[in-house]
Design a protein around this motif. Sequence first.
Motif, PDB file in Angstrom:
ATOM      1  N   SER A 119      17.868  14.027  90.477  1.00  0.00           N
ATOM      2  CA  SER A 119      18.407  13.482  91.732  1.00  0.00           C
ATOM      3  C   SER A 119      19.912  13.655  91.774  1.00  0.00           C
ATOM      4  O   SER A 119      20.430  14.519  92.470  1.00  0.00           O
ATOM      5  N   GLY A 120      20.648  12.842  91.005  1.00  0.00           N
ATOM      6  CA  GLY A 120      22.103  12.972  90.999  1.00  0.00           C
ATOM      7  C   GLY A 120      22.604  14.196  90.269  1.00  0.00           C
ATOM      8  O   GLY A 120      23.711  14.673  90.524  1.00  0.00           O
ATOM      9  N   LEU A 121      21.774  14.736  89.357  1.00  0.00           N
ATOM     10  CA  LEU A 121      22.206  15.873  88.539  1.00  0.00           C
ATOM     11  C   LEU A 121      20.990  16.609  87.994  1.00  0.00           C
ATOM     12  O   LEU A 121      19.991  15.990  87.627  1.00  0.00           O
ATOM     13  N   PHE A 122      21.097  17.944  87.951  1.00  0.00           N
ATOM     14  CA  PHE A 122      20.093  18.727  87.226  1.00  0.00           C
ATOM     15  C   PHE A 122      20.727  20.027  86.744  1.00  0.00           C
ATOM     16  O   PHE A 122      21.486  20.668  87.465  1.00  0.00           O
ATOM     17  N   ILE A 123      20.396  20.385  85.497  1.00  0.00           N
ATOM     18  CA  ILE A 123      20.926  21.597  84.872  1.00  0.00           C
ATOM     19  C   ILE A 123      19.777  22.420  84.309  1.00  0.00           C
ATOM     20  O   ILE A 123      18.882  21.891  83.643  1.00  0.00           O
ATOM     21  N   ASP A 124      19.788  23.712  84.571  1.00  0.00           N
ATOM     22  CA  ASP A 124      18.881  24.669  83.934  1.00  0.00           C
ATOM     23  C   ASP A 124      19.724  25.872  83.552  1.00  0.00           C
ATOM     24  O   ASP A 124      20.219  26.594  84.420  1.00  0.00           O
TER      25      ASP A 124
ATOM     26  N   ASN B  62      23.153  19.018  78.937  1.00  0.00           N
ATOM     27  CA  ASN B  62      23.776  20.153  78.267  1.00  0.00           C
ATOM     28  C   ASN B  62      23.016  21.445  78.531  1.00  0.00           C
ATOM     29  O   ASN B  62      22.041  21.477  79.293  1.00  0.00           O
ATOM     30  N   LYS B  63      23.448  22.506  77.896  1.00  0.00           N
ATOM     31  CA  LYS B  63      22.887  23.840  78.134  1.00  0.00           C
ATOM     32  C   LYS B  63      21.424  23.946  77.735  1.00  0.00           C
ATOM     33  O   LYS B  63      20.697  24.814  78.221  1.00  0.00           O
ATOM     34  N   LYS B  64      20.978  23.075  76.823  1.00  0.00           N
ATOM     35  CA  LYS B  64      19.591  23.099  76.375  1.00  0.00           C
ATOM     36  C   LYS B  64      18.655  22.342  77.313  1.00  0.00           C
ATOM     37  O   LYS B  64      17.442  22.346  77.115  1.00  0.00           O
ATOM     38  N   GLY B  65      19.239  21.671  78.298  1.00  0.00           N
ATOM     39  CA  GLY B  65      18.430  20.830  79.173  1.00  0.00           C
ATOM     40  C   GLY B  65      18.263  19.428  78.636  1.00  0.00           C
ATOM     41  O   GLY B  65      17.520  18.614  79.207  1.00  0.00           O
ATOM     42  N   ASP B  66      18.948  19.115  77.522  1.00  0.00           N
ATOM     43  CA  ASP B  66      18.921  17.754  76.994  1.00  0.00           C
ATOM     44  C   ASP B  66      19.646  16.832  77.970  1.00  0.00           C
ATOM     45  O   ASP B  66      20.631  17.234  78.610  1.00  0.00           O
ATOM     46  N   TYR B  67      19.188  15.588  78.024  1.00  0.00           N
ATOM     47  CA  TYR B  67      19.676  14.645  79.036  1.00  0.00           C
ATOM     48  C   TYR B  67      19.864  13.268  78.407  1.00  0.00           C
ATOM     49  O   TYR B  67      19.063  12.837  77.581  1.00  0.00           O
ATOM     50  N   GLY B  68      20.952  12.608  78.790  1.00  0.00           N
ATOM     51  CA  GLY B  68      21.181  11.234  78.358  1.00  0.00           C
ATOM     52  C   GLY B  68      21.772  10.446  79.497  1.00  0.00           C
ATOM     53  O   GLY B  68      22.539  10.979  80.306  1.00  0.00           O
ATOM     54  N   ALA B  69      21.398   9.165  79.605  1.00  0.00           N
ATOM     55  CA  ALA B  69      21.875   8.363  80.738  1.00  0.00           C
ATOM     56  C   ALA B  69      21.905   6.889  80.398  1.00  0.00           C
ATOM     57  O   ALA B  69      21.180   6.405  79.517  1.00  0.00           O
ATOM     58  N   VAL B  70      22.753   6.171  81.143  1.00  0.00           N
ATOM     59  CA  VAL B  70      22.781   4.711  81.098  1.00  0.00           C
ATOM     60  C   VAL B  70      22.808   4.210  82.534  1.00  0.00           C
ATOM     61  O   VAL B  70      23.385   4.846  83.418  1.00  0.00           O
ATOM     62  N   VAL B  71      22.168   3.069  82.771  1.00  0.00           N
ATOM     63  CA  VAL B  71      22.190   2.448  84.091  1.00  0.00           C
ATOM     64  C   VAL B  71      22.441   0.956  83.944  1.00  0.00           C
ATOM     65  O   VAL B  71      22.073   0.343  82.939  1.00  0.00           O
TER      66      VAL B  71
END
Length: 332
Positions: A228-233, A110-119
Amino acid sequence: MKRRNFIKRASLTGLGLAVVPSIISCETEAKKDKKAAAVGTPVLPIVVATWRFHNATKAAWEVLEKGGASIDAIEAGCRIEEADLKNTTVGNGATPDRDGNVTLDACIMNKKGDYGAVVCMENIAHPISVARKVMEETPHVLLAGKGAEQFAVSQGFKRENLLTESSRKAWEKWKVKSEYKPIINIENHDTIGMLAIDKNGDISGGCTTSGLAYKMAGRVGDSAIIGSGLFIDNTVGGATATGMGEEVLKTVGSYLIVELMRQGRTPQEACEEGVKRIVESNPNYKNFQVGYVALNKQGEYGCYCIHGGFGISKYQEGKQTYVESNAYTKKA
C-alpha cells in the motif's frame, strides 16, 4: 506560517551555499527518461521522495554518491525528516492523535524484497531505523504498539517524549471543537516516501509518518503496510504513496503500480492508473488527496496525484530537482 508554505519558500543549503532546486514537470521528465532508457543510457544512482523534502534526498544522495547501498541511503534520508522538529507529520515533534499521544508508523524494503515495519509506536524518534531492525533482527515483518517500543529499546533506542510544546498547544486548541476536516495537500500529514537506486542498480524504499493529525487512537494508515504505502521488486522497480491512507489501502496502490510496470507500463503511466483506480471507485475523491511516485530499474520515474500541488524531490547526477506532479483530469 503553515509548514507547507515554510518549506515551499525555504532553499536547500549545502556547504554554506543556498541551492534552489530547479522545478520541472513530471510528465516532461518521464518522456525524457523514457527516451534515455530507449537508447540504453540510464543514469544511476538516483533518489526520489514525496513532497519538498530536499534535505532528506540530499542525505540519501550523499550515501549513494559514495557508493553506498540503496537501503542505507533510504534510512539516512528518512531519518532527516524524523529528526526535524519543524516537520509535524513525521517522527519527533509530530502531531498527536485525539488522546494527545504521538504514534508513528514506518516501513522499509530492501533489494531482496525483505520488509520490516512498525505501527502505532510511541516514544521512539526514528521508526524507520526500528523498522530496519525488525527486518534484519527478527523472524517477523511488523511489530505494533508497546511491543514495537519494547523491541526498539532492546535494540538500543532511547525512549523520549515526542510531543513538543508547539504540537501540544496545537492539540489543545484542536480539542476546543474536536473537528477533523482534511485539507487538500496538507490533510494534517505529509508522509515521506522514498525510493533509491544505487550504483549497483539495486532499489530499496522506505516510508515514515505520524499519520493523520488527531486520528482515532490505534489508527493505522497505508504508510507502513507492504503493497500500500510502499512496494519494492528489484526486478521491476518500486512505488510509494502519500495522502489519504485509507484510499491507498483499499486499492493496494503501490503493489498495483509495480505490477503495472512489470506488465510494460512506464512509471508515469502506472502512477496515473493507480490514481484512476481510486477516483473511479470513490465519488468523493474531490475531498482528499493521494499522490504516487514510482521508479523503475532503468532509472525512469513518474508521479501523479488526484489534485494539483503535489510533487517530488529528486537527486541525480549531483543535482537537486523539484518535480511537479500532473493531476487527474476526469474525462468527459
